[in-house]
Design an enzyme around this catalytic site. Sequence first.
Site, short mmCIF file in Angstrom:
data_model
loop_
_atom_site.label_atom_id
_atom_site.label_comp_id
_atom_site.label_asym_id
_atom_site.label_seq_id
_atom_site.Cartn_x
_atom_site.Cartn_y
_atom_site.Cartn_z
N TYR A 153 37.77 20.50 36.44
CA TYR A 153 36.82 20.94 35.42
C TYR A 153 37.37 22.11 34.64
O TYR A 153 38.34 22.75 35.03
CB TYR A 153 35.47 21.30 36.06
CG TYR A 153 35.44 22.66 36.74
CD1 TYR A 153 34.85 23.75 36.11
CD2 TYR A 153 36.00 22.85 37.99
CE1 TYR A 153 34.81 25.00 36.72
CE2 TYR A 153 35.97 24.08 38.62
CZ TYR A 153 35.37 25.16 37.97
OH TYR A 153 35.34 26.39 38.57
N ARG A 177 45.41 23.91 30.52
CA ARG A 177 45.21 24.00 31.97
C ARG A 177 44.56 22.72 32.51
O ARG A 177 44.88 22.27 33.61
CB ARG A 177 44.35 25.22 32.33
CG ARG A 177 44.23 25.41 33.85
CD ARG A 177 43.56 26.71 34.22
NE ARG A 177 42.19 26.76 33.72
CZ ARG A 177 41.40 27.82 33.83
NH1 ARG A 177 41.86 28.93 34.42
NH2 ARG A 177 40.17 27.82 33.36
N GLU A 221 41.48 36.43 45.08
CA GLU A 221 40.72 36.48 43.83
C GLU A 221 39.24 36.51 44.16
O GLU A 221 38.84 36.47 45.33
CB GLU A 221 41.05 35.27 42.96
CG GLU A 221 40.79 33.93 43.63
CD GLU A 221 41.34 32.76 42.83
OE1 GLU A 221 41.64 32.91 41.63
OE2 GLU A 221 41.46 31.67 43.42
N LYS A 268 42.31 23.52 39.18
CA LYS A 268 40.89 23.85 38.98
C LYS A 268 40.03 22.64 39.34
O LYS A 268 39.50 21.94 38.48
CB LYS A 268 40.65 24.30 37.54
CG LYS A 268 39.32 25.05 37.35
CD LYS A 268 39.25 25.64 35.95
CE LYS A 268 37.90 26.32 35.69
NZ LYS A 268 37.70 27.52 36.50
#
Length: 285
Positions: free
Chosen positions: A33, A52, A181, A149
């Site tokens: 996504y 990306r 992160e 992702k």
Amino acid sequence: MSRIVYVNGAFVPEAEATVSVFDRGFLFADGVYEVTSVLSGKLLDFDGHARRLERSLAELDMPMPMTQDALLEVHRRLVAENGIEDGLVYLQVTRGAADRDFAYPPKDTPQTVVLFTQSKPGLADNPAAQTGLKIVTLPDLRWDRRDIKTVQLLYPSMGKMAAKAQGADDAWMVEDGVVTEGTSNNAYIVKDGTIVTRHLGNEILHGITRAAVLRFAQEAQMKVEERAFSVEEAQDADEAFVTSASAFVMPVVEIDGAALGNGTPGPIAKRLREIYLDESRKTAV
């Protein structure tokens, strides 16, 4: 008013939007996504998100479902038809629907492509930017390909809920003694004027906002170090912040109960937020 959403080539009212129960995104989280922010009706960093997306799909042996130009037109139409001034466009691509089997379905299986908008008036004026976030730390228990992702977001969701249960705003994840992160953002600290953030690798998402912010920081003659840092180093920092497509640059004022600086957003985080919003608006499409 019902939103118009995009499902597999059709623009339909959200109540009429359906996806197969055999979709591999539902059965296996076999999909990726992207989320692109909208300010004043224009898309921020669209090219970066599209690139990306293509990389994430390639890592999972999936093709792009359409050209970047066609994808941009779908984004723009959704923004226009839903009257989005400030908000987000969410995009999800899965390997498609097939009988449940761990093995991938045939290459010619149609992909599932879904896009929808979320209206968020005043997105750039989030009050949290003035007060800063309180962060807690949690073990990073995700899989090892966080650079892709994917739609595997259960643990980040659990992390956000764990943070809220402790009276915090969000969580940073820790692996081998160092911060990877945030649950949905990249993490940074500032010490003696130097911005420190985790280096790129499979351990973290290659943030589109991260790339832009680091570029703007260097253009503004700020010193940047891309390396791992510990929770203790973060608690001893002068300031901290996170970046993401929807939060832009968001100051952090507390980590595991330890206040940073004087407990208010630091000057570098505030300046980078201003620069990012100014520069991104200039190149928005």
